[in-house]
Design an enzyme around this catalytic site. Structure first.
Site, PDB file in Angstrom:
ATOM      1  N   GLU A  25     -11.313 -15.301 -71.023  1.00 40.00           N
ATOM      2  CA  GLU A  25     -11.870 -15.694 -72.470  1.00 40.00           C
ATOM      3  C   GLU A  25     -11.145 -16.916 -73.087  1.00 40.00           C
ATOM      4  OE1 GLU A  25     -11.554 -12.193 -75.277  1.00 40.00           O
ATOM      5  OE2 GLU A  25     -12.290 -13.513 -76.809  1.00 40.00           O
TER       6      GLU A  25
ATOM      7  N   LYS B 179      -7.758  -4.940 -80.195  1.00 46.30           N
ATOM      8  CA  LYS B 179      -8.399  -5.767 -79.047  1.00 46.30           C
ATOM      9  C   LYS B 179      -7.869  -7.055 -79.074  1.00 46.30           C
ATOM     10  CE  LYS B 179     -11.329  -8.240 -76.738  1.00 46.30           C
ATOM     11  NZ  LYS B 179     -11.509  -9.700 -76.610  1.00 46.30           N
TER      12      LYS B 179
ATOM     13  N   ASP C 262      -0.134  -3.249 -64.694  1.00 46.41           N
ATOM     14  CA  ASP C 262      -1.373  -2.160 -64.958  1.00 46.41           C
ATOM     15  C   ASP C 262      -1.741  -2.177 -66.090  1.00 46.41           C
ATOM     16  OD1 ASP C 262      -3.039  -0.208 -65.156  1.00 46.41           O
ATOM     17  OD2 ASP C 262      -1.856   1.294 -63.686  1.00 46.41           O
TER      18      ASP C 262
ATOM     19  N   HIS D  77     -13.418 -20.939 -81.307  1.00 47.57           N
ATOM     20  CA  HIS D  77     -13.757 -20.200 -80.110  1.00 47.57           C
ATOM     21  C   HIS D  77     -14.824 -20.691 -79.462  1.00 47.57           C
ATOM     22  CE1 HIS D  77     -13.947 -16.685 -77.743  1.00 47.57           C
ATOM     23  NE2 HIS D  77     -15.289 -16.477 -77.768  1.00 47.57           N
TER      24      HIS D  77
HETATM   25  P1  NAD Z   1       6.536   1.505 -57.191  1.00 52.83           P
HETATM   26  O1  NAD Z   1       6.953   3.009 -56.597  1.00 52.83           O
HETATM   27  O2  NAD Z   1       5.845   0.616 -56.539  1.00 52.83           O
HETATM   28  O3  NAD Z   1       8.252   0.938 -57.634  1.00 52.83           O
HETATM   29  C1  NAD Z   1       9.183   1.481 -58.324  1.00 52.83           C
HETATM   30  C2  NAD Z   1      10.296   1.794 -57.480  1.00 52.83           C
HETATM   31  O4  NAD Z   1      11.090   0.516 -57.231  1.00 52.83           O
HETATM   32  C3  NAD Z   1      11.348   2.636 -58.229  1.00 52.83           C
HETATM   33  O5  NAD Z   1      11.145   3.810 -58.058  1.00 52.83           O
HETATM   34  C4  NAD Z   1      12.698   2.258 -57.570  1.00 52.83           C
HETATM   35  O6  NAD Z   1      13.115   2.905 -56.410  1.00 52.83           O
HETATM   36  C5  NAD Z   1      12.325   0.752 -57.055  1.00 52.83           C
HETATM   37  N1  NAD Z   1      13.246   0.021 -57.904  1.00 52.83           N
HETATM   38  C6  NAD Z   1      13.985  -1.204 -57.225  1.00 52.83           C
HETATM   39  N2  NAD Z   1      14.465  -1.956 -58.090  1.00 52.83           N
HETATM   40  C7  NAD Z   1      14.267  -0.998 -59.370  1.00 52.83           C
HETATM   41  C8  NAD Z   1      14.830  -1.478 -60.627  1.00 52.83           C
HETATM   42  N3  NAD Z   1      15.437  -2.534 -61.048  1.00 52.83           N
HETATM   43  N4  NAD Z   1      14.253  -0.766 -61.626  1.00 52.83           N
HETATM   44  C9  NAD Z   1      13.402   0.258 -61.541  1.00 52.83           C
HETATM   45  N5  NAD Z   1      13.187   0.791 -60.135  1.00 52.83           N
HETATM   46  C10 NAD Z   1      13.572  -0.199 -59.347  1.00 52.83           C
HETATM   47  O7  NAD Z   1       6.012   1.326 -58.833  1.00 52.83           O
HETATM   48  P2  NAD Z   1       6.207   2.247 -60.039  1.00 52.83           P
HETATM   49  O8  NAD Z   1       6.632   1.494 -61.130  1.00 52.83           O
HETATM   50  O9  NAD Z   1       6.792   3.730 -60.031  1.00 52.83           O
HETATM   51  O10 NAD Z   1       4.769   2.436 -60.460  1.00 52.83           O
HETATM   52  C11 NAD Z   1       3.609   1.536 -60.631  1.00 52.83           C
HETATM   53  C12 NAD Z   1       2.419   1.616 -59.913  1.00 52.83           C
HETATM   54  O11 NAD Z   1       1.826   2.875 -60.173  1.00 52.83           O
HETATM   55  C13 NAD Z   1       1.297   0.536 -60.608  1.00 52.83           C
HETATM   56  O12 NAD Z   1       0.589   0.160 -59.523  1.00 52.83           O
HETATM   57  C14 NAD Z   1       0.275   1.559 -61.225  1.00 52.83           C
HETATM   58  O13 NAD Z   1      -0.959   0.684 -61.372  1.00 52.83           O
HETATM   59  C15 NAD Z   1       0.402   2.554 -60.570  1.00 52.83           C
HETATM   60  N6  NAD Z   1      -0.010   3.929 -61.046  1.00 52.83           N
HETATM   61  C16 NAD Z   1      -0.350   3.912 -62.475  1.00 52.83           C
HETATM   62  C17 NAD Z   1      -0.675   5.317 -62.875  1.00 52.83           C
HETATM   63  C18 NAD Z   1      -0.879   5.460 -64.410  1.00 52.83           C
HETATM   64  O14 NAD Z   1      -0.493   4.620 -65.081  1.00 52.83           O
HETATM   65  N7  NAD Z   1      -1.532   6.565 -64.900  1.00 52.83           N
HETATM   66  C19 NAD Z   1      -0.884   6.342 -61.895  1.00 52.83           C
HETATM   67  C20 NAD Z   1      -0.749   6.275 -60.537  1.00 52.83           C
HETATM   68  C21 NAD Z   1      -0.210   4.891 -60.408  1.00 52.83           C
END
Ligand code: NAD
Length: 422
Positions: free
Chosen positions: A81, A259, A275, A373
Site C-alpha cells: 500500500e 486497521k 506471523d 495517498h
Molecule cells: P520455533 O519452534 O521455530 O522456534 C522457537 C524455539 O527456538 C524455542 O522453542 C526455543 O527452543 C528456540 N530458541 C532459541 N533461542 C531462543 C531464544 N532466545 N528465545 C526463545 N526461544 C529460543 O518457533 P515458535 O516461535 O515456537 O513458533 C512460531 C511459528 O509457529 C510461526 O512460524 C507461526 O506462524 C507458527 N504457528 C502459529 C500458530 C498460531 O499463531 N496460532 C499456530 C501454529 C504455528
C-alpha cells in the site's frame, strides 16, 4: 546511527543501499540480495511451505526518523500500500523533535490452551488433581524445550477457566525471543496425556491462544502543538482528539482506525518473517476484550496543549524461530533494525503502530486521507492504465496536476502522451 536521513525519498536505490551499509550491520551478500531483487532461492521457499512454484514479491521500504527509547532505528516495511512508509516517517519526524517514542514491552508471556472434557460433580476433583500436580506438569512442559528454558523462558503457571460442559487449562509460557506457537503447542500436546492420566479425564484440543494479553506492548509520544499548528493551523490538536473520539464511540470507525495501526505493524511483521495473522488476531481480539470494539490508541493534551498519543496492544513478535532465520530477507530486515530481543522488536513495532495511527488521524483531520495517498497511488493507477516504465511518472504527474487521479484520466493522458511523441 541516526535515522533522520535527509532526502532519503529522493535517493536512487544505490544511494539508499549505501545509507543502509553505513548505518546497519548488514553484509555485502545481504546488500546484493536487495540490489538484485532476488529475495529467496527455490530451495529455501520449498522448505518453508508446500507445493511451491515461485516467490512472491512485495516492495520493501525503509521508514526513517524513528527514535524509540532514545535509540535510532531504520524500519524495514514490506507492504503493497502506497503512503504507509511515508506516513510513518512523517509522524516519527514530528515525534523525534520531542524525544521520540517511549515504549515498554517487558513481558513475553503467551498462553497455551488445553480443553478438558469434564462437567458436573467430577470437575472439582479434576481441578484438584491438576493443582496438586502443578509443579510436575510445569516440569514436564519445560522438559520439551530445554533451549527455551536455558534462555530463562519456559512454562511458568497454570490457570483453570470454566465453560459449559468443559474446562480449559491455560499454560502460561515465557517465550523470550520466540513468537512461541510451536514451542507452546508442543508443550500442550506433551502435558495433555499426563493430565488425562493423573486426573482420569479426557482432553480435547490443545493450541496456543493468539489473544496475547500477557504480552502487551505500550508506546507513547508527544506531538508538539506548535509544530502541528505551524503546518495546519490553530485547533489541529483538538481536531485530532475529536477524530480519535469518533473511533472511541463507534466500532465502524474503530475497526478502520485499528486497521491503520496494523498497516505499520503488519509491514514490519512481513519484513521480519513474523506471523502477521497472529498479530492481527491478537490486536482485534484485544480491541474488543471488554465486549465493545475500541481503538488501540488514545489521545489527550498535556498541560501545554501538546498532543500525547499512546498505544497498548498485544504484540507476539519473534526474532528467532518460525521463518525469522530461514527467510534471508527476514534475517536481513532484523539486521537493518538491529534489535537484540523480541521485547525490543515489540517496542519498536508498537511505536510504528502509534506513528501510523497519528499520521492517519492527522491527514484525516486536515487535507483528508486521499490527498497524500492518491499522489503516491497515482503511479499504480498509471501502470494499471497500461503506462510503460518511461511513461509512468509523466502520467502520474499529469493526473496529480489535473486533480483527476483515476484510470480513465490515466488512459486519456497516456493517449495524449503517445500521440505527442509520434
Ligand atoms: P520455533 O519452534 O521455530 O522456534 C522457537 C524455539 O527456538 C524455542 O522453542 C526455543 O527452543 C528456540 N530458541 C532459541 N533461542 C531462543 C531464544 N532466545 N528465545 C526463545 N526461544 C529460543 O518457533 P515458535 O516461535 O515456537 O513458533 C512460531 C511459528 O509457529 C510461526 O512460524 C507461526 O506462524 C507458527 N504457528 C502459529 C500458530 C498460531 O499463531 N496460532 C499456530 C501454529 C504455528
Amino acid at each position: 546511527m541516526a535515522s533522520n536521513i535527509s532526502g532519503f525519498y529522493k535517493m536512487s536505490q544505490e544511494e539508499r543501499l549505501e545509507v543502509l551499509k553505513q548505518n546497519c550491520k548488514i553484509s555485502d551478500e545481504e546488500l546484493h540480495l536487495l540490489k538484485e531483487l532476488k529475495p529467496m532461492d527455490f530451495k529455501t521457499a520449498d522448505i518453508m511451505i508446500e507445493n511451491v512454484v515461485g516467490v512472491f514479491g512485495l516492495p520493501l521500504g525503509i521508514a526513517t526518523n524513528f527514535v524509540v527509547n532514545g535509540k535510532d532505528y531504520l524500519i524495514p516495511m514490506a507492504i503493497e500500500e502506497s503512503s504507509v512508509v511515508a506516513a510513518a516517517s512523517k509522524a516519527a519526524k514530528i515525534a523525534r523533535l520531542s524525544g521520540g517514542f517511549k515504549a515498554d514491552a517487558n513481558k513475553q508471556h503467551m498462553i497455551g490452551q488445553i480443553q478438558i472434557m469434564v462437567k458436573g460433580k467430577k470437575t472439582n476433583s479434576v481441578i484438584k488433581k491438576i493443582r496438586a500436580n502443578k509443579k510436575a506438569l510445569l516440569e514436564k512442559a519445560n522438559a520439551c524445550d530445554k533451549v527455551l528454558v536455558s534462555f530463562g523462558g519456559g512454562a511458568k503457571d497454570l490457570i483453570i477457566r470454566h465453560f459449559e460442559g468443559f474446562i480449559v487449562l491455560h499454560l502460561i509460557v515465557d517465550v523470550r525471543d520466540a513468537m512461541g506457537a510451536n514451542a507452546i503447542n508442543t508443550m500442550c500436546e506433551t502435558i495433555a496425556p499426563e493430565i488425562e492420566k493423573i486426573a482420569n479425564c479426557r482432553t480435547g484440543i490443545k493450541i496456543i491462544s493468539n489473544l496475547a494479553v500477557y504480552r502487551l506492548a505500550k508506546a507513547k509520544a508527544v506531538f508538539t502543538k506548535h509544530l502541528l499548528e505551524e503546518e495546519s493551523g490553530k485547533g489541529i490538536v483538538d481536531e485530532i482528539i475529536k477524530a480519535w473520539k469518533f473511533a472511541l464511540a463507534d466500532p465502524y470507525r474503530a475497526v478502520t482506525h485499528n486497521k491503520g495501526i496494523m498497516n505499520g505493524i503488519d509491514a514490519i511483521a512481513i519484513a521480519t518473517g513474523n506471523d502477521f495473522r497472529a498479530l492481527e488476531a491478537g490486536a482485534h481480539g484485544y480491541a474488543c476484550i471488554k465486549g465493545n470494539y475500541k481503538p488501540l490508541t488514545k489521545y489527550y493534551k498535556d498541560k501545554n496543549g501538546n498532543l500525547i498519543g499512546e498505544i497498548t496492544m498485544p504484540l507476539q513478535f519473534g526474532i528467532v524461530g518460525g521463518s525469522t532465520r530461514v527467510n534471508p530477507m527476514a534475517k536481513l530486515c532484523l539486521n537493518i533494525l538491529g534489535v537484540k530481543s523480541a521485547q525490543e522488536l515489540a517496542e519498536v513495532a508498537a511505536s510504528v503502530g502509534l506513528a501510523q495511527n497519528f499520521a492517519a488521524l492527522y491527514a484525516l483531520s486536515t487535507k483528508g486521507i486521499q490527498y497524500g495517498h492518491m499522489k503516491l497511488h497515482a503511479k499504480n493507477i498509471a501502470v494499471q492504465a497500461g503506462a510503460k516504465n518511461y511513461e509512468i511518472d509523466a502520467v502520474a504527474e499529469a493526473m496529480i496536476s489535473s486533480k483527476s487521479i483515476n484510470e480513465a484520466s490515466a488512459k486519456e493522458i497516456l493517449k495524449k502522451i503517445r500521440r505527442d511523441t509520434l
